[in-house]
Design an enzyme around this catalytic site. Structure first.
Site: not given
Ligand code: PEP
Ligand code: MG
Length: 760
Positions: A363, A470, A506, A609, A632, A643, A680
């Protein structure tokens, strides 16, 4: 044996001088294995040879002089084969090379193991013996284990060496390599910030101001002792048994005769106070862990706790002297850059970030991209203190950091910065034009937001709403959960900033790599654990408070949508919808009493996700008003790649054929079930990603403010028809590498090469 092994590795990593560390290492291995000789060779990739660095057994005159080509001799063979070689009589082996200067004529048996870090051979460790015999399995296992553990310590020592050696390169600067977290270039002074203090993250370093270091340490001891006394007094009222003795033990350990005294000795030997503390505490831990007495072994965590507490007080002494100079451009360096740090420093000349931990999709990197700040991630094991206050160039495209660059290099990078600015100006021209392909396909570009500063910025770049707000980010920089009123005020600001445009909020998505200081979650597998909706459904009081605040904030705006993160099961949607309805009806009644205007029930959507959801889209379609793909997380779960983990960063790839095919299936299914779909994740903000998504049928893409104009420019220059041809071919490949090279080639042909080179 385990203790011996750990001690050898620990002592190696504690030595600031590589030469003396290697000499001690070979002597210790020789003693532990009772052999006649132990040597270590390090690889020099420029000269393509292994250099004998240290030996206990071979001629001293050969140290630092004798080298063996990568494809020569037994040492070369170990390096080439990347496996241990165990030979009873080396002199008879066809690869043996006679090197008279090392004086090994009497040594017959040979065992060599490679020292490998991240698939790269850093060196060779060898033991030799006069007696002609094969080394035993145990000896071989010991050397292999030791080499594997040494690899990281050696890689760290090399990185430290780069910093200590000074300007040694033709590049005109000292150079370190991490991972690109956010593209762009920045030049400035590095300022280190250390909020997460634990002895484990302290990198050893020397300090010249011994008297000052001693003073800091003495003050830290006094503060810590006073803290223990306060704790004991407080607890005395509640507990009245021997458990309070622990505070006495802490205080005794702090006394000069124990830890305090040993730390001071280390400081006098030239170590910084924090490094001295780490060395002493690590040695205590090692001694206690090896004890047979169960009770004393259990004290390990007490000693670690004591060490960390002392460290916090010590660093507070240091930090008192540090502040960021007003109006000066600076590069923020931290062990783990957090969202709250970015929020705190973004208005103070922050030009770039360097995070020792984390990877391209953590993040911190996502937020850096949102703010248009170049970022380097995963510069692991570099002592922060050695970077502090040095001038540097951050190359966010390549992940390279140039420390103390010369004038020529600075000029070169200033030129690059000017080119980037020109590209930004060019794309700004389309900021207020519609996002539509040349053959007439419109696309909605919406904003990923969370930092309030991003909202103002967004208005000038032509976002037509917010696709992902977020909410966890404003929750982070605090000491407790925000109240309903506080949240209401916050959400009102966001909704008011986009009148008549949809704002998708969200619900709280913490866990994984996003933690709240006042709600700690400790798990072995945080990304597979208690995350997102799982937490908020387990805590309906937190969830209800949040959705009540959202719905109340929506009064008079009527542009709110609520989105649920990390959904993996239908029951989660059912439960979340039930709670949202409850909040809505409760609030309706309250508002009626207050005489306010009517509430609107917001649309409810879910994020895709978790891969399992893809096989149940039909079931979910009946339950929600829209889907939004979080590419993501979808990428990390589809490919089973954390990640955030720099070790596996090469495997994390949203252009992997499996991910592209999954995204395509999601688009087909959503269209079949008539569910509005958006994406997103970061993929939407890359030119190639946006083109593929456009072709798949995604008609709403949500991205950071910084990239909206760029993606708009791309979409206005490529037809839907052309993007479909590109997609069909991209879906036919079997590896991510093929996909990338094809897409880069296509973007060049479309005249979008400068966007690719600009790291988008
Ligand atoms: C994602 O997982 O692609 C997303 C947009 O949420 P975050 O990156 O905040 O986990
Ligand atoms: Mg996410």
């Amino acid at each position: 044996m385990l203790t011996t092994l750990r001690r050898i590795v620990l002592e190696f990593s504690q030595d600031a001088e590589l030469d003396s560390a290697l000499l001690r290492l070979v002597a210790q291995i020789k003693t532990a294995l009772k052999t006649d000789c132990c040597s270590v060779y390090l690889a020099d990739y420029q000269k393509q040879h292994f250099l004998l660095m240290a030996s206990d057994g071979l001629a001293v005159g050969a140290h630092g002089h004798t080298s063996i080509g990568f494809s020569e001799g037994l040492i070369g063979l170990v390096g080439q084969r990347e496996e241990p070689i165990n030979i009873a009589n080396a002199q008879h082996h066809p690869h043996f090379i006679h090197a008279p200067e090392v004086q090994e004529d009497e040594l017959n048996a040979f065992l060599g193991t490679p020292i490998i870090h991240h698939r790269k051979v850093l060196g060779i460790l060898s033991i030799q013996q006069k007696e002609s015999r094969s080394f035993t399995e145990n000896e071989e296992a010991f050397l292999v284990t030791l080499s594997a553990q040494l690899a990281t310590a050696l890689a760290n020592a090399e990185a430290r060496g780069i910093l200590l050696r000074g300007d040694d390169s033709s590049q005109g600067a000292r150079q370190l390599k991490g991972i690109s977290g956010s593209s762009g270039v920045a030049i400035g002074r590095m300022v280190t910030v250390q909020p997460k203090v634990s002895l484990a993250s302290v990198s050893l370093q020397k300090a010249s101001n011994t008297t000052e270091q001693l003073q800091h340490f003495t003050q830290a001891i006094e503060i810590t002792r006073a803290e223990f006394e306060q704790m004991r007094v407080k607890l005395n009222d509640i507990i009245n048994d021997s458990s309070l003795d622990i505070f006495e033990m802490y205080k005794q350990l702090l006394n000069n005769a124990n830890i305090g005294h040993e730390v001071e000795d280390k400081i006098r030997q030239g170590w910084s106070a924090a490094s001295s503390l780490k060395i002493v505490i690590d040695n205590y831990l090692l001694r206690f862990e090896a004890l047979d007495d169960h009770y004393l072994r259990e004290r390990v965590s007490d000693i670690r706790d004591l060490g960390n507490r002392l460290l916090i007080n010590l660093l507070q002494q240091d930090n008192k002297q540090k502040d960021i100079k007003k109006n000066e451009d600076f590069i923020l360096v931290a062990e783990d850059v957090t969202a709250s740090m970015l929020a705190e420093y973004q208005h103070q000349g922050l030009k770039s970030i360097i995070s020792m931990s984390g990877s391209n999709n953590s993040h911190a990197a996502i937020l850096a991209r949102a703010l248009g700040l170049p970022a380097i991630m995963g510069l692991d094991h570099i002592p922060l203190g050695q970077l502090d206050q040095q001038i540097a160039i951050v190359d966010g495209y390549s992940g390279e950091l140039f420390i103390a660059p010369n004038e020529a290099l600075i000029r070169e990078y200033q030129h690059l910065i000017a080119e980037e600015d020109a590209l930004t100006d060019k794309v700004k021209q389309v900021a207020n034009l519609p996002t539509i392909t040349p053959d007439g396909r419109p696309i909605e570009l919406v904003l990923n937001a969370g930092l309030s500063a991003g909202l103002e910025h967004s208005k000038s770049v032509g976002a037509v709403g917010v696709g992902l707000y977020r909410t966890e980010i404003p929750f982070m920089n605090r000491s407790c959960f925000p109240s309903e009123q506080e949240q209401t005020a916050l959400y009102q600001n966001v909704l008011a900033a986009f009148p008549k445009k949809t704002v998708t909020m969200r619900t709280l998505d913490v866990g994984g790599d996003k933690s709240l200081p006042y709600f700690p979650i400790v798990e072995d597998n945080p990304f597979l654990g208690w995350r997102g909706i799982r937490i908020t459904l387990d805590h309906p009081e937190i969830f209800l408070l949040q959705v009540r605040a959202m719905i109340r904030a929506n009064i008079g705006h009527n542009n709110l949508e609520i989105m649920l993160p990390m959904i993996s099961d239908i029951s989660e949607v059912n439960e979340a919808v039930r709670l949202i309805n409850q909040a809505y009806y409760e609030l309706s009644a309250e508002i009626c009493d207050e005489g306010q205007s009517k509430l609107t029930r917001p649309k409810i959507g879910m994020m895709i996700e978790v891969p399992g959801v893809i096989f149940q889209l039909g079931d979910f379609a009946d339950k929600v008003d829209f889907f939004s793909v979080g590419s993501n997380d979808l990428t990390q779960y589809l490919l089973a790649v954390d990640r955030n983990n720099v070790q596996v960063a090469d495997l994390y790839d949203s252009y992997h054929p499996a991910v592209l095919r999954a995204l395509n299936i999601i688009a087909e299914e959503s269209s079949k079930y008539l569910v509005p779909l958006s994406l997103c994740g970061e993929l939407a903000s890359e030119p190639a990603g946006a083109l593929l998504l456009l072709a798949m049928g995604y008609d709403k893409l949500s991205m950071n403010a910084y990239n909206i104009a760029r993606i708009k420019w791309v979409i206005r220059h490529v037809s839907l028809q052309k993007s479909k041809v590109i997609l069909a071919k991209a879906l036919s490949f079997t590896t991510a590498k093929q996909v990338h090279s094809y897409l880069n080639e296509q973007l060049e042909l479309l005249g979008l090469g400068s966007f690719v080179r600009a790291g988008m």
